[in-house]
Write an enzyme that holds these catalytic residues in place. Structure first.
Site, PDB file in Angstrom:
ATOM      1  N   CYS A  89      -3.403   4.731   6.797  1.00 58.82           N
ATOM      2  CA  CYS A  89      -2.691   3.440   6.876  1.00 58.82           C
ATOM      3  C   CYS A  89      -1.534   3.482   5.865  1.00 58.82           C
ATOM      4  O   CYS A  89      -1.446   4.412   5.063  1.00 58.82           O
ATOM      5  CB  CYS A  89      -3.665   2.298   6.556  1.00 58.82           C
ATOM      6  SG  CYS A  89      -3.950   2.076   4.773  1.00 58.82           S
TER       7      CYS A  89
ATOM      8  N   GLU B  45      -9.382   7.760   2.231  1.00 58.69           N
ATOM      9  CA  GLU B  45      -8.363   8.644   1.643  1.00 58.69           C
ATOM     10  C   GLU B  45      -8.147   8.341   0.161  1.00 58.69           C
ATOM     11  O   GLU B  45      -7.992   9.255  -0.657  1.00 58.69           O
ATOM     12  CB  GLU B  45      -7.020   8.496   2.374  1.00 58.69           C
ATOM     13  CG  GLU B  45      -7.054   8.873   3.843  1.00 58.69           C
ATOM     14  CD  GLU B  45      -7.319   7.675   4.751  1.00 58.69           C
ATOM     15  OE1 GLU B  45      -8.117   6.775   4.375  1.00 58.69           O
ATOM     16  OE2 GLU B  45      -6.729   7.626   5.851  1.00 58.69           O
TER      17      GLU B  45
ATOM     18  N   HIS C  93     -10.412   2.699   0.709  1.00 60.31           N
ATOM     19  CA  HIS C  93     -10.308   3.470   1.951  1.00 60.31           C
ATOM     20  C   HIS C  93     -10.754   4.907   1.670  1.00 60.31           C
ATOM     21  O   HIS C  93     -10.689   5.383   0.525  1.00 60.31           O
ATOM     22  CB  HIS C  93      -8.865   3.443   2.458  1.00 60.31           C
ATOM     23  CG  HIS C  93      -8.480   2.142   3.098  1.00 60.31           C
ATOM     24  ND1 HIS C  93      -7.418   2.025   3.973  1.00 60.31           N
ATOM     25  CD2 HIS C  93      -9.035   0.904   3.008  1.00 60.31           C
ATOM     26  CE1 HIS C  93      -7.323   0.766   4.386  1.00 60.31           C
ATOM     27  NE2 HIS C  93      -8.285   0.064   3.816  1.00 60.31           N
TER      28      HIS C  93
ATOM     29  N   CYS D 109      -2.592   4.154   2.286  1.00 63.50           N
ATOM     30  CA  CYS D 109      -3.047   5.530   2.042  1.00 63.50           C
ATOM     31  C   CYS D 109      -1.887   6.523   2.160  1.00 63.50           C
ATOM     32  O   CYS D 109      -1.847   7.514   1.431  1.00 63.50           O
ATOM     33  CB  CYS D 109      -4.184   5.877   2.996  1.00 63.50           C
ATOM     34  SG  CYS D 109      -5.657   4.887   2.648  1.00 63.50           S
TER      35      CYS D 109
END
Lengths: 168, 168
Positions: free
Chosen positions: A95, A67, A65, A98
């Site tokens: 999410c 992040e 992801h 993260c």
């Protein structure tokens, strides 16, 4: 409020919006490159120290992801496993995975643009996953079962008594 | 229960315990190498397809938990961003970050040995972090603020209309 304070506020606003626009720009670029529509930057004072774009499908890595990548690169560039004094600007609310990484990396602050509801509206599971966290372990969608606890405990005891460890 | 079924059960128990002992063995080795006291394996049928040891302090990477590494390696070895049909054996209950990764990677099942309470007892924040997830965004320990939502929404719209995307 005097005009000096107002000027400081507006400079601070511009600073924040500048970094958020960089995160949003990375998310836009990512869609063009066939990646997921998410971008993020880690900032220390006035410098971007890590950038990330969602690359799950491009790298075959479900943890890639925006992040997570930005945090990993920031830690690499600062030579530290903590990001005290840093902020994360992300084009979408982190999410649960993260958010966990944000907590472990000890970031000072998070700025986000799209929300988990916006992500749900275009087919991502962030919002549904958040609901999993408030459920008891035995009611979650992925079954989780305990096994061999006594054997595993010995390692935790070894860690406690180890003199060479780096706590974090 | 007839004796055939009993034999199947005990073979299945031995299989599970064997993989969990491999995860526990990795956690023990990790302490010896100066890493964190956690190990994990991803298993498909009877094969280990990914192994991980907590390497946060060794790699300066706050996301380098045993489960994250095992999931990344399993995906690399299977050439997929999903782990349908696979199980995770981990020496300790996954933290919120790793539970997020478990959900995104679509693993079938998780087996764990130590619990978040056992981890808390030796100084890890897993349990405290779980509590953060049930709090409203504005009551969490790390402040999270929304910014430039309208500008970010355009990327989500571009994603929706993109024909070259790989949904996941």
């Amino acid at each position: 409020m005097n005009s000096n304070l107002r000027n400081q506020d507006s400079t601070e606003d511009e600073r924040r919006c500048g970094f958020m626009r960089e995160a949003i720009g990375l998310s836009r670029e990512s869609v063009g490159a066939g990646g997921g529509p998410f971008g993020a930057v880690v900032v220390r004072a006035d410098d971007v120290v890590g950038r990330g774009q969602n690359s799950v499908t491009l790298l075959n890595d479900p943890t890639a992801h925006a992040e997570i990548i930005a945090i990993r690169r920031a830690c690499e560039s600062l030579g530290s496993f903590h990001l005290h004094g840093c902020e994360l600007f992300t084009s979408c609310e982190p999410c649960p995975m993260c958010l966990g990484a944000v907590l472990w990396s000890r970031l000072d602050r998070v700025w986000y643009a799209n929300s988990r509801a916006d992500a749900a509206a275009i087919g991502f599971d962030d919002s549904a996953f958040y609901e999993e966290f408030s459920k008891p372990v035995d009611e979650r969608r992925i079954p989780m079962t305990r096994l061999l606890r006594d054997e595993a405990r010995a390692t935790f005891e070894a860690w406690q008594h180890s003199t060479g460890k780096t706590p974090y």
